[in-house]
Design a protein around this motif. Structure first.
Motif, PDB file in Angstrom:
ATOM      1  N   LEU A 172       0.920   4.038  -2.902  1.00 19.79           N
ATOM      2  CA  LEU A 172       0.641   5.443  -2.607  1.00 19.79           C
ATOM      3  C   LEU A 172       1.847   6.327  -2.916  1.00 19.79           C
ATOM      4  O   LEU A 172       1.681   7.504  -3.256  1.00 19.79           O
ATOM      5  CB  LEU A 172       0.235   5.597  -1.135  1.00 19.79           C
ATOM      6  CG  LEU A 172      -1.144   5.036  -0.776  1.00 19.79           C
ATOM      7  CD1 LEU A 172      -1.379   5.090   0.733  1.00 19.79           C
ATOM      8  CD2 LEU A 172      -2.245   5.806  -1.509  1.00 19.79           C
ATOM      9  N   MET A 177       1.273   9.925   3.828  1.00 14.38           N
ATOM     10  CA  MET A 177       0.446   8.949   3.136  1.00 14.38           C
ATOM     11  C   MET A 177       1.166   7.630   2.862  1.00 14.38           C
ATOM     12  O   MET A 177       0.517   6.627   2.549  1.00 14.38           O
ATOM     13  CB  MET A 177      -0.095   9.541   1.820  1.00 14.38           C
ATOM     14  CG  MET A 177       0.949   9.907   0.807  1.00 14.38           C
ATOM     15  SD  MET A 177       0.286  10.899  -0.570  1.00 14.38           S
ATOM     16  CE  MET A 177      -0.487   9.641  -1.585  1.00 14.38           C
ATOM     17  N   ASP A 182      -0.826   4.424  11.116  1.00 14.69           N
ATOM     18  CA  ASP A 182      -1.078   5.780  11.592  1.00 14.69           C
ATOM     19  C   ASP A 182      -0.075   6.115  12.691  1.00 14.69           C
ATOM     20  O   ASP A 182       0.217   5.290  13.564  1.00 14.69           O
ATOM     21  CB  ASP A 182      -2.512   5.903  12.130  1.00 14.69           C
ATOM     22  CG  ASP A 182      -3.541   5.874  11.016  1.00 14.69           C
ATOM     23  OD1 ASP A 182      -3.184   6.229   9.870  1.00 14.69           O
ATOM     24  OD2 ASP A 182      -4.694   5.489  11.290  1.00 14.69           O
ATOM     25  N   ALA A 188      -3.103  12.024   1.836  1.00 12.20           N
ATOM     26  CA  ALA A 188      -3.481  11.832   0.437  1.00 12.20           C
ATOM     27  C   ALA A 188      -4.500  12.877  -0.001  1.00 12.20           C
ATOM     28  O   ALA A 188      -4.403  13.434  -1.105  1.00 12.20           O
ATOM     29  CB  ALA A 188      -4.044  10.421   0.242  1.00 12.20           C
ATOM     30  N   ALA A 189      -5.479  13.153   0.862  1.00  9.35           N
ATOM     31  CA  ALA A 189      -6.519  14.130   0.525  1.00  9.35           C
ATOM     32  C   ALA A 189      -5.928  15.525   0.339  1.00  9.35           C
ATOM     33  O   ALA A 189      -6.311  16.258  -0.586  1.00  9.35           O
ATOM     34  CB  ALA A 189      -7.590  14.151   1.614  1.00  9.35           C
ATOM     35  N   ARG A 224      -3.450   8.538   7.644  1.00  3.39           N
ATOM     36  CA  ARG A 224      -2.743   8.562   6.358  1.00  3.39           C
ATOM     37  C   ARG A 224      -3.605   9.145   5.243  1.00  3.39           C
ATOM     38  O   ARG A 224      -3.109   9.837   4.355  1.00  3.39           O
ATOM     39  CB  ARG A 224      -2.298   7.146   5.981  1.00  3.39           C
ATOM     40  CG  ARG A 224      -1.269   6.554   6.929  1.00  3.39           C
ATOM     41  CD  ARG A 224      -0.787   5.203   6.423  1.00  3.39           C
ATOM     42  NE  ARG A 224      -1.868   4.240   6.278  1.00  3.39           N
ATOM     43  CZ  ARG A 224      -2.356   3.507   7.264  1.00  3.39           C
ATOM     44  NH1 ARG A 224      -1.860   3.627   8.479  1.00  3.39           N
ATOM     45  NH2 ARG A 224      -3.340   2.642   7.059  1.00  3.39           N
ATOM     46  N   TRP A 225      -4.919   8.870   5.287  1.00  4.19           N
ATOM     47  CA  TRP A 225      -5.784   9.324   4.201  1.00  4.19           C
ATOM     48  C   TRP A 225      -5.844  10.854   4.142  1.00  4.19           C
ATOM     49  O   TRP A 225      -6.091  11.423   3.065  1.00  4.19           O
ATOM     50  CB  TRP A 225      -7.194   8.740   4.340  1.00  4.19           C
ATOM     51  CG  TRP A 225      -7.967   9.212   5.536  1.00  4.19           C
ATOM     52  CD1 TRP A 225      -8.074   8.609   6.742  1.00  4.19           C
ATOM     53  CD2 TRP A 225      -8.749  10.423   5.646  1.00  4.19           C
ATOM     54  NE1 TRP A 225      -8.863   9.336   7.602  1.00  4.19           N
ATOM     55  CE2 TRP A 225      -9.291  10.452   6.956  1.00  4.19           C
ATOM     56  CE3 TRP A 225      -9.032  11.459   4.766  1.00  4.19           C
ATOM     57  CZ2 TRP A 225     -10.107  11.488   7.398  1.00  4.19           C
ATOM     58  CZ3 TRP A 225      -9.845  12.502   5.212  1.00  4.19           C
ATOM     59  CH2 TRP A 225     -10.368  12.508   6.506  1.00  4.19           C
ATOM     60  N   VAL A 226      -5.593  11.514   5.274  1.00  8.33           N
ATOM     61  CA  VAL A 226      -5.594  12.982   5.280  1.00  8.33           C
ATOM     62  C   VAL A 226      -4.445  13.503   4.420  1.00  8.33           C
ATOM     63  O   VAL A 226      -4.608  14.464   3.674  1.00  8.33           O
ATOM     64  CB  VAL A 226      -5.503  13.524   6.718  1.00  8.33           C
ATOM     65  CG1 VAL A 226      -5.392  15.051   6.706  1.00  8.33           C
ATOM     66  CG2 VAL A 226      -6.711  13.086   7.538  1.00  8.33           C
ATOM     67  N   ARG A 250       0.842  -1.202   0.000  1.00  7.80           N
ATOM     68  CA  ARG A 250       0.000   0.000   0.000  1.00  7.80           C
ATOM     69  C   ARG A 250       0.872   1.244   0.000  1.00  7.80           C
ATOM     70  O   ARG A 250       0.612   2.197  -0.747  1.00  7.80           O
ATOM     71  CB  ARG A 250      -0.914   0.000   1.218  1.00  7.80           C
ATOM     72  CG  ARG A 250      -1.829   1.232   1.284  1.00  7.80           C
ATOM     73  CD  ARG A 250      -2.721   1.217   2.509  1.00  7.80           C
ATOM     74  NE  ARG A 250      -1.947   1.235   3.736  1.00  7.80           N
ATOM     75  CZ  ARG A 250      -2.023   0.299   4.677  1.00  7.80           C
ATOM     76  NH1 ARG A 250      -2.815  -0.732   4.532  1.00  7.80           N
ATOM     77  NH2 ARG A 250      -1.274   0.393   5.769  1.00  7.80           N
TER      78      ARG A 250
END
Length: 276
Positions: free
Chosen positions: A166, A236, A241, A252-253, A248-250, A162
């Motif tokens: 990413l 990311m 975390d 990427a966002a 992590r998604w923050v 992953r």
């Protein structure tokens, strides 16, 4: 697709891409060595103690987890790698103005947004080539480094793959950011110097500011560091975390948000700006 092929041809017929590749190789070696030293430090049984807070101690513990050590090593080269693709994306645009081919390009394709989109796609594809080369090198070298610090290769761990995937997304997004920056800064030299300075010096300066704010003002400033694109792209690709950091998604966002914003601004400007 023809426009994308045309942009890729422009890249292939100039030496810039392989010059940047040659520059990246020694920087990659340095990155691997730094990450190797870091891995040895965080996995040392003698670490800990000292004058650290409970949160810092937890951050050190989590950083020393084998999955986080592995993902950090398998994504070695990201920091300087995305700088190279950022600059290449900008040069893909500034070359048009430097060689005075912008007028011809837009006369051949009056719908300028199609040209910009083609440049986005071409730069992202080139970025993925850089990512692929670095990933292959990491897959060859890193298992030996992990063995040296008494950690398994972790190639069966989904978190590792992953992070690698990413990391590829980060390379593509930074290349698109470069194209948008190239629209804003027409000068080839100006774009190269400005982007390098903002990326390297600016990132370190902002990191220092947020460190001071989180230390002397409030802990929650640590979470705001993710608004820096460099921090977002590093967050990311973490294996898990991290304490004191957003999920992590923050990261990427945030990076996707910057890319979309820069893409929209770049497209709007190039549609309205006189390129004669």
């Amino acid at each position: 697709m023809k426009l994308v092929n045309a942009e890729l041809l422009k890249i292939r017929t100039t030496p810039t891409w392989w010059i940047f590749g040659l520059i990246l190789l020694p920087l990659y070696v340095i990155s691997v060595l730094i990450n190797w030293v870091s891995a040895a430090a965080v996995t040392s049984t003698e670490q800990g103690g000292g004058d650290v807070t409970a949160q810092q101690a937890e951050q050190i513990r989590v950083a020393g987890e084998s999955v986080n050590v592995a993902t950090n090593l398998y994504t070695s080269g990201q920091f300087m790698g995305v700088l190279m693709v950022l600059l290449l994306g900008a040069i893909l645009v500034t070359n048009e103005f430097f060689h005075q081919t912008a007028t011809t390009t837009f006369l051949g394709t009056p719908r300028r947004e199609r040209v910009v989109l083609a440049k986005f796609a071409a730069s992202a594809l080139l970025a993925l080539v850089f990512w692929l080369v670095l990933t292959v090198l990491n897959l060859i070298v890193v298992p030996f480094i992990l063995h040296s610090v008494k950690i398994g290769p972790h190639l069966g761990d989904p978190a590792v793959w992953r992070a690698i995937g990413l990391n590829g997304l980060a390379f593509g997004l930074w290349a698109i950011l470069g194209v948008g920056a190239g629209v804003l800064i027409r000068s080839q030299i100006g774009a190269t110097v400005t982007l390098t300075a903002v990326y390297v010096v600016g990132s370190q300066a902002f990191a220092a500011v947020f460190f001071l704010l989180s230390t002397y003002v409030a802990d929650w400033f640590t979470y705001l560091q993710v608004i820096m694109p460099t921090t977002a792209s590093q967050l990311m690709i973490s294996g898990t975390d991290l304490p004191g950091s957003p999920p992590r998604w923050v990261g990427a966002a945030v990076l996707i948000g910057y890319t979309v914003l820069m893409g929209l601004i770049g497209t709007a400007i190039i549609k309205r700006r006189d390129v004669s």
